[in-house]
Design a protein around this motif. Sequence first.
Motif, PDB file in Angstrom:
ATOM      1  N   VAL A  42      62.166  20.475  86.363  1.00 27.67           N
ATOM      2  CA  VAL A  42      62.745  21.777  86.035  1.00 27.67           C
ATOM      3  C   VAL A  42      62.113  22.886  86.864  1.00 27.67           C
ATOM      4  O   VAL A  42      62.814  23.747  87.418  1.00 27.67           O
ATOM      5  N   VAL A  43      60.788  22.887  86.980  1.00 24.87           N
ATOM      6  CA  VAL A  43      60.114  23.937  87.753  1.00 24.87           C
ATOM      7  C   VAL A  43      60.497  23.852  89.223  1.00 24.87           C
ATOM      8  O   VAL A  43      60.718  24.879  89.882  1.00 24.87           O
ATOM      9  N   ASN A  44      60.625  22.648  89.761  1.00 26.00           N
ATOM     10  CA  ASN A  44      61.066  22.503  91.145  1.00 26.00           C
ATOM     11  C   ASN A  44      62.502  22.976  91.335  1.00 26.00           C
ATOM     12  O   ASN A  44      62.862  23.472  92.402  1.00 26.00           O
ATOM     13  N   LEU A  45      63.323  22.833  90.309  1.00 23.09           N
ATOM     14  CA  LEU A  45      64.695  23.320  90.385  1.00 23.09           C
ATOM     15  C   LEU A  45      64.750  24.830  90.553  1.00 23.09           C
ATOM     16  O   LEU A  45      65.641  25.367  91.222  1.00 23.09           O
ATOM     17  N   LEU A  46      63.776  25.538  89.981  1.00 22.68           N
ATOM     18  CA  LEU A  46      63.807  27.000  89.964  1.00 22.68           C
ATOM     19  C   LEU A  46      63.415  27.630  91.293  1.00 22.68           C
ATOM     20  O   LEU A  46      63.486  28.853  91.428  1.00 22.68           O
ATOM     21  N   GLY A  47      62.979  26.845  92.277  1.00 23.88           N
ATOM     22  CA  GLY A  47      62.716  27.399  93.590  1.00 23.88           C
ATOM     23  C   GLY A  47      61.304  27.154  94.059  1.00 23.88           C
ATOM     24  O   GLY A  47      60.371  27.038  93.264  1.00 23.88           O
ATOM     25  N   VAL A  48      61.136  27.100  95.401  1.00 22.51           N
ATOM     26  CA  VAL A  48      59.839  26.748  95.971  1.00 22.51           C
ATOM     27  C   VAL A  48      58.814  27.861  95.784  1.00 22.51           C
ATOM     28  O   VAL A  48      57.614  27.594  95.686  1.00 22.51           O
ATOM     29  N   GLU A  49      59.240  29.126  95.730  1.00 20.33           N
ATOM     30  CA  GLU A  49      58.269  30.201  95.525  1.00 20.33           C
ATOM     31  C   GLU A  49      57.624  30.079  94.151  1.00 20.33           C
ATOM     32  O   GLU A  49      56.408  30.211  94.000  1.00 20.33           O
ATOM     33  N   TRP A  50      58.439  29.812  93.141  1.00 17.21           N
ATOM     34  CA  TRP A  50      57.921  29.595  91.798  1.00 17.21           C
ATOM     35  C   TRP A  50      57.030  28.361  91.768  1.00 17.21           C
ATOM     36  O   TRP A  50      55.976  28.343  91.137  1.00 17.21           O
ATOM     37  N   SER A  51      57.447  27.316  92.499  1.00 16.76           N
ATOM     38  CA  SER A  51      56.650  26.094  92.569  1.00 16.76           C
ATOM     39  C   SER A  51      55.293  26.369  93.209  1.00 16.76           C
ATOM     40  O   SER A  51      54.258  25.873  92.758  1.00 16.76           O
ATOM     41  N   GLY A  52      55.297  27.159  94.300  1.00 18.23           N
ATOM     42  CA  GLY A  52      54.048  27.462  94.983  1.00 18.23           C
ATOM     43  C   GLY A  52      53.083  28.239  94.119  1.00 18.23           C
ATOM     44  O   GLY A  52      51.879  27.962  94.089  1.00 18.23           O
ATOM     45  N   LYS A  53      53.592  29.226  93.384  1.00 21.01           N
ATOM     46  CA  LYS A  53      52.731  30.010  92.499  1.00 21.01           C
ATOM     47  C   LYS A  53      52.181  29.138  91.370  1.00 21.01           C
ATOM     48  O   LYS A  53      51.015  29.256  90.987  1.00 21.01           O
ATOM     49  N   THR A  54      53.035  28.267  90.830  1.00 27.49           N
ATOM     50  CA  THR A  54      52.592  27.366  89.766  1.00 27.49           C
ATOM     51  C   THR A  54      51.483  26.442  90.269  1.00 27.49           C
ATOM     52  O   THR A  54      50.454  26.258  89.607  1.00 27.49           O
ATOM     53  N   ALA A  55      51.699  25.852  91.464  1.00 24.02           N
ATOM     54  CA  ALA A  55      50.705  24.935  92.025  1.00 24.02           C
ATOM     55  C   ALA A  55      49.379  25.641  92.296  1.00 24.02           C
ATOM     56  O   ALA A  55      48.304  25.084  92.057  1.00 24.02           O
ATOM     57  N   THR A  56      49.445  26.887  92.794  1.00 30.15           N
ATOM     58  CA  THR A  56      48.221  27.629  93.074  1.00 30.15           C
ATOM     59  C   THR A  56      47.416  27.860  91.798  1.00 30.15           C
ATOM     60  O   THR A  56      46.192  27.684  91.766  1.00 30.15           O
ATOM     61  N   GLY A  57      48.103  28.236  90.735  1.00 32.13           N
ATOM     62  CA  GLY A  57      47.417  28.436  89.454  1.00 32.13           C
ATOM     63  C   GLY A  57      46.800  27.156  88.932  1.00 32.13           C
ATOM     64  O   GLY A  57      45.668  27.146  88.423  1.00 32.13           O
ATOM     65  N   ILE A  58      47.527  26.057  89.067  1.00 30.77           N
ATOM     66  CA  ILE A  58      47.026  24.766  88.611  1.00 30.77           C
ATOM     67  C   ILE A  58      45.784  24.353  89.394  1.00 30.77           C
ATOM     68  O   ILE A  58      44.789  23.882  88.828  1.00 30.77           O
ATOM     69  N   VAL A  59      45.812  24.556  90.712  1.00 31.88           N
ATOM     70  CA  VAL A  59      44.679  24.184  91.557  1.00 31.88           C
ATOM     71  C   VAL A  59      43.438  24.981  91.179  1.00 31.88           C
ATOM     72  O   VAL A  59      42.321  24.438  91.122  1.00 31.88           O
ATOM     73  N   LEU A  60      43.596  26.266  90.916  1.00 34.59           N
ATOM     74  CA  LEU A  60      42.449  27.078  90.504  1.00 34.59           C
ATOM     75  C   LEU A  60      41.852  26.547  89.200  1.00 34.59           C
ATOM     76  O   LEU A  60      40.626  26.451  89.058  1.00 34.59           O
ATOM     77  N   GLY A  61      42.723  26.172  88.274  1.00 34.12           N
ATOM     78  CA  GLY A  61      42.247  25.624  87.007  1.00 34.12           C
ATOM     79  C   GLY A  61      41.552  24.292  87.185  1.00 34.12           C
ATOM     80  O   GLY A  61      40.471  24.049  86.628  1.00 34.12           O
ATOM     81  N   ILE A  62      42.154  23.402  87.997  1.00 33.49           N
ATOM     82  CA  ILE A  62      41.558  22.090  88.243  1.00 33.49           C
ATOM     83  C   ILE A  62      40.183  22.238  88.886  1.00 33.49           C
ATOM     84  O   ILE A  62      39.204  21.586  88.483  1.00 33.49           O
ATOM     85  N   SER A  63      40.098  23.092  89.902  1.00 33.87           N
ATOM     86  CA  SER A  63      38.840  23.254  90.628  1.00 33.87           C
ATOM     87  C   SER A  63      37.734  23.741  89.707  1.00 33.87           C
ATOM     88  O   SER A  63      36.609  23.222  89.725  1.00 33.87           O
ATOM     89  N   ALA A  64      38.056  24.736  88.881  1.00 29.26           N
ATOM     90  CA  ALA A  64      37.049  25.276  87.959  1.00 29.26           C
ATOM     91  C   ALA A  64      36.582  24.218  86.972  1.00 29.26           C
ATOM     92  O   ALA A  64      35.374  24.076  86.698  1.00 29.26           O
ATOM     93  N   LEU A  65      37.530  23.436  86.441  1.00 26.06           N
ATOM     94  CA  LEU A  65      37.173  22.424  85.457  1.00 26.06           C
ATOM     95  C   LEU A  65      36.378  21.274  86.071  1.00 26.06           C
ATOM     96  O   LEU A  65      35.437  20.762  85.467  1.00 26.06           O
ATOM     97  N   LEU A  66      36.736  20.857  87.298  1.00 27.94           N
ATOM     98  CA  LEU A  66      35.985  19.784  87.951  1.00 27.94           C
ATOM     99  C   LEU A  66      34.572  20.234  88.302  1.00 27.94           C
ATOM    100  O   LEU A  66      33.610  19.465  88.156  1.00 27.94           O
ATOM    101  N   VAL A  67      34.430  21.475  88.770  1.00 25.90           N
ATOM    102  CA  VAL A  67      33.100  21.997  89.065  1.00 25.90           C
ATOM    103  C   VAL A  67      32.250  22.016  87.793  1.00 25.90           C
ATOM    104  O   VAL A  67      31.069  21.630  87.798  1.00 25.90           O
ATOM    105  N   ALA A  68      32.853  22.440  86.690  1.00 19.66           N
ATOM    106  CA  ALA A  68      32.131  22.467  85.417  1.00 19.66           C
ATOM    107  C   ALA A  68      31.735  21.050  84.995  1.00 19.66           C
ATOM    108  O   ALA A  68      30.628  20.822  84.477  1.00 19.66           O
ATOM    109  N   SER A  69      32.629  20.086  85.221  1.00 15.60           N
ATOM    110  CA  SER A  69      32.341  18.701  84.853  1.00 15.60           C
ATOM    111  C   SER A  69      31.176  18.144  85.645  1.00 15.60           C
ATOM    112  O   SER A  69      30.267  17.503  85.097  1.00 15.60           O
ATOM    113  N   VAL A  70      31.184  18.379  86.960  1.00 18.05           N
ATOM    114  CA  VAL A  70      30.101  17.891  87.812  1.00 18.05           C
ATOM    115  C   VAL A  70      28.785  18.564  87.444  1.00 18.05           C
ATOM    116  O   VAL A  70      27.736  17.910  87.309  1.00 18.05           O
TER     117      VAL A  70
END
Length: 418
Positions: A135-163
Amino acid sequence: MASLNKVLTWRQGAGLTIAGVLGSGVLILPEVTAQMAGPAAMVAWLTMACLAIPTAWTFGRLGTRYPDAGGIASYVRAAFGDRAGRMVGILYLGTVPVAAPAAALIGAGYMGALLHWSNGAIVLLAAALLVTALVVNLLGVEWSGKTATGIVLGISALLVASVASAVTAVHWRNFGPFSPHGWWPVGQSIALLYWAFVGWEMVGHLAEEFVDPVHNIPKSLGLAVMVIDVLYLSVVTVTIGTKSYDMGHSGAGLAKLVGLGLGPWGAMLTAVIALLITYGTMHTYIAGFSRLVYAQSRLGDLPPYFSKLHDTWHTPYRVLAMLVIPFAIVLGAKALFHVSLATLIAWPSAVFIALYLLAMASAWRLLKAPTERFAALIVGFVSFAAFIFVGWAALLPAVLGLTGWALAPTHEIPPQTY
């Protein structure tokens, strides 16, 4: 006819690339490779981390010279002709339709293991993740890019905290004996790690949607390499240094690692990481694959039905709708026959290795600078070596490749350079 929107910035491109490469492998592969090769698994991870640099650079050079949604298929077409380009398009049919639901099942399985869910509940959560990504990919690549950027920031912070939470439990004595099972498992680990390091090529499928591909694609890939290598090597070093891979049942290595520092709260943190990583991987896989099929159908290699874009969002909506079928088949096989995740990972991984071999062969022919050709040679050599270790999974790219070669196009299409 509607065309793809040129809206991606280098930051959004980096987010999509990191989300695609930093996949579900980080949840299980540090543990699995350490169990296979012992501390020598570090050699496999370092090899792939170093290989990521020339790989990303080569795909960046190809993507800026041939900014076409076909990605590797376009590079192979430019280098070796239409028949080879069609073969690559068919090869891709053995990747994302299996890899995306496999990734969803890994993330959902992590949640299920932590919360003691049934197999049916795990499959339902995986289905929900896949539907959300579609569904998110259907809504357009700009929306997809912003979503992915937010997810990456969250993943990075959580992995750093885990390590960081587990660093105090690292003991250097856990790195010896270094190679308790010999060196053959290191080679097997390298082949397996292609699951964790593929995704660099996905930015090529999105090249038509970059505002300035010549400048923004290299920036996206450069940032992605740095972030991914640092996160992967940090996690695997702490996994081996704490010997968390040797703590009971396999399959929840990151959960054990986080639990060393955070105790019961680590389970919830791990569940969040698993779902974010899983979604990020699927999100980019689906985005890239949908553009590939769109580009191939636009050229006539695949049915023209898939060459139509949505009037409002300018996305290949028919490809996204078609993906529901293979996703349902894979999830059904898991629900009814309990197909192992190792099996689901092995087959698309073999196809990805074959695709990287073809991409590097194309780079050798298309890119003329000595440094460019040397980078392609290094990646091609390691990919060939890894292919030796895939076993019976090599049958899938062989069958798909022969099928694509047999379905040769009757026309020649001149490649476009920029």
